[in-house]
Design a protein around this motif. Sequence first.
Motif, PDB file in Angstrom:
ATOM      1  N   SER A 196      37.380 -72.229  25.740  1.00 33.08           N
ATOM      2  CA  SER A 196      36.075 -71.583  25.649  1.00 33.08           C
ATOM      3  C   SER A 196      35.165 -72.006  26.798  1.00 33.08           C
ATOM      4  CB  SER A 196      35.422 -71.909  24.301  1.00 33.08           C
ATOM      5  OG  SER A 196      35.309 -73.311  24.128  1.00 33.08           O
ATOM      6  N   GLU A 230      35.809 -68.329  22.928  1.00 32.11           N
ATOM      7  CA  GLU A 230      34.424 -67.879  22.996  1.00 32.11           C
ATOM      8  C   GLU A 230      33.729 -68.380  24.257  1.00 32.11           C
ATOM      9  OE1 GLU A 230      31.864 -69.836  19.972  1.00 32.11           O
ATOM     10  OE2 GLU A 230      33.689 -70.903  19.442  1.00 32.11           O
ATOM     11  N   TYR A 286      44.964 -57.920  21.467  1.00 32.45           N
ATOM     12  CA  TYR A 286      44.961 -58.390  20.074  1.00 32.45           C
ATOM     13  C   TYR A 286      46.011 -57.684  19.219  1.00 32.45           C
ATOM     14  CZ  TYR A 286      42.249 -54.147  19.110  1.00 32.45           C
ATOM     15  OH  TYR A 286      41.830 -52.848  18.994  1.00 32.45           O
ATOM     16  N   ILE A 291      35.937 -66.046  18.870  1.00 35.27           N
ATOM     17  CA  ILE A 291      35.807 -65.061  19.946  1.00 35.27           C
ATOM     18  C   ILE A 291      34.354 -64.752  20.304  1.00 35.27           C
ATOM     19  CG2 ILE A 291      37.994 -63.969  19.322  1.00 35.27           C
ATOM     20  CD1 ILE A 291      36.365 -61.765  17.974  1.00 35.27           C
ATOM     21  N   ASN A 305      31.018 -63.307  24.016  1.00 33.36           N
ATOM     22  CA  ASN A 305      31.717 -62.628  25.104  1.00 33.36           C
ATOM     23  C   ASN A 305      31.045 -61.284  25.347  1.00 33.36           C
ATOM     24  OD1 ASN A 305      34.286 -64.028  26.190  1.00 33.36           O
ATOM     25  ND2 ASN A 305      34.416 -64.409  23.975  1.00 33.36           N
ATOM     26  N   TRP A 338      31.782 -58.193  24.423  1.00 34.96           N
ATOM     27  CA  TRP A 338      32.481 -57.203  23.606  1.00 34.96           C
ATOM     28  C   TRP A 338      31.633 -55.943  23.440  1.00 34.96           C
ATOM     29  CZ3 TRP A 338      37.004 -59.091  23.738  1.00 34.96           C
ATOM     30  CH2 TRP A 338      37.294 -60.419  23.448  1.00 34.96           C
ATOM     31  N   VAL A 368      38.453 -64.634  11.858  1.00 34.22           N
ATOM     32  CA  VAL A 368      37.787 -64.370  13.127  1.00 34.22           C
ATOM     33  C   VAL A 368      36.322 -64.778  13.008  1.00 34.22           C
ATOM     34  CG1 VAL A 368      37.241 -62.632  14.876  1.00 34.22           C
ATOM     35  CG2 VAL A 368      39.318 -62.424  13.498  1.00 34.22           C
TER      36      VAL A 368
END
Length: 697
Positions: free
Chosen positions: A366, A390, A399, A414, A417, A419, A438
């Motif tokens: 991360s 992350e 994924y 995660i 980020n 996304w 998650v």
Amino acid sequence: MKSIIWLRIITSAVMSMTAAMGITLKCLEQDYYSRNCTYDGVKMVDLVPNVEFSNNYYTPNYFKFVHSELIEIPKRIFERYPSMTSLNVANSSVKSVSRYTFERASALVLLNMSTNNLQEIQSYVFSGAIQLTVLDLSKNNISSIDEKAFSGLNTLHTLLLSSNRLKILKDNVFSPLGNLQKLSMARNNLEVLEKDLFATNSRMTMLFLHNNQLVVIEQDLFKNVNELEYLWLKNNNLTSLEISISNVKRVNVMNNQLIKIKINTAVQELYLSNNSISEIVVDDFSDLQLKTLDLSWNKISSLDVISKIASLQNLDLSHNKIGPLNLTSFAKLSTLVDLNLEDSQISNLQYGTFSQLTSLQRLDISYNNLNRINFDIFTSSHLMDEIYIEGNRLKDINYEEIQKIFPSLKKISIADNNWNCSYLTKMIRTMNGFKIVVGGFKTETLIADKTNVKGIYCSDDKNPVASWNVTAKHLDKYLNDSVPIVDTSEIKQIMQNAIDDVGRFNEYKVSLINRTDQLEGEIFDLTKKFISLESENYELKKTILDVRLSMLVNASNETVASSDLKKAMQELNELTLAKMKQLENNLEFKIYQQSFKFDKMKESIEETAGKLLVLSKQMAPNAGFYNHLNPTQQELKAASAGSGSSQTVIIIMLVILVAMLTIVLVVIYRNRFSVGPSRGSRFGTSNTLATIVDNDI
């Protein structure tokens, strides 16, 4: 058969005062066979000459004072109960211990005097407790221990002196403790330890010296301590350490000032976080037994030495400046189970770098600003249980194949980020289908009012400025608050979120501009090719017409000549129209060229004007935050107000001039390149050559 039920009765102390007997403390046993006695609420404001103890049934062996205030331990209790094996007077306001207090405590094994008001330990105070094995003197105010304080305690194996005010100890204060195994002097003010302090403590296995002010540890301090397994030195001021103890297994030197560390072959766990270590020395790698190495928050930049420690199972290199990884960085670490590379500035994840990590179960990469992570790189680590990715700049990961690559994966982190919300929703749904948890297990960002999926921040392309409105709302809370800003952590996080949002929006804007420029360039090229084709078509028609005219010159039949002449004249008319259309297209194309250049120039002018406007705002005083500045900052701003205001006026004038220049250019452009009437009105069919010829014939 009848079952026997034992009832637990809380004991208490009954005190009675008589002129002849003084104080009588009576303990009520828990049951008929009880060996425990608790005195509750005993208060001795002054020393009482006569204290008597009484009990029912069996003589107790384990004594405890609770909610009591004692000046000192009454020695009469050992005379009344010579078989006492345990005494607990913790938190009983004991201020002193006399030399004769324990002279009759020959059976005492455990003594707890913690959390009292002791200030010193005098010589021979424990000499009567010849069977004492555990002595707890922690959480007092002890600043001095006499040289013979522990004389006679040959059987003592645990001594707790933590949380006192010790600064220095005499080198033979522990000499009588030949069987000492555990010694705690943590949370004191120790600055130096004499080199012969542990000369006779050869059986010591655990030593706790953390939270002191130690600057150096003498190399010969542990020369006779051959069985030491635990050495805790964290939270000191050590600048160097060379561990030469043959059997030491666990060493904790966190939060010191170490620059260099030499690792002993016998060490199994070494905790070195929060130092300044840049160099690691190992004499012999073949016999090294090190399994856990924590080097987080140091200055490690090379893995040359670490990559040779094949016995490692847990390795923490987080918050170092390691940089790019080599293919051989972890080649020999096949037994590694836990690898932490958080914030280590790694920039490349190559195929083969992790191919030997077949035992890896936990990986943390991360906060490394990674743009892309391909999980296929970790195919060899099929036992992976947890992954932390992350705090990077990821937009997508593979994924869909994660369960095939990591069949044992249970948790993945995660958050933080880049996304997209739609993409993140699909990813989380797929992960949940794989029964993978998650989340953002490290991140604590302000996302309550921002676009997110299950608490994980994401960007919404349909509303790119939504998060900016939230940021403005948070900032407005500070701008309208009259209280000075003390804790800036929240506002820093808000501003960082805003910067991230602006960065993402700018990237999207730049990509759109690039695509627009590309499309405009393609349109320009196509238009140019079309005009070129029209020119070729015109030349071709002209050639055909020349051929027809030459044929008419040689024709003998007047009828045919008249018909062919009429057809030739029509083609000439069409050719004339095509020529004029071509001229028109050329003119429009030139206008388009000039317009394209003008648009670029206009964008450049607007961008410059925007930059000047921003600069003027930056130069102007910030009315929102001015009231939150401390007095010194306000005085500095007042001192520079004159020069700042003049600079602001100049910049505003420049902005106005640029705006006026932009307007003038727009007016000139419109007057110069305005297009007249449409092509149909300029080239109407009533004025064509074909119509004139047809009427004449």
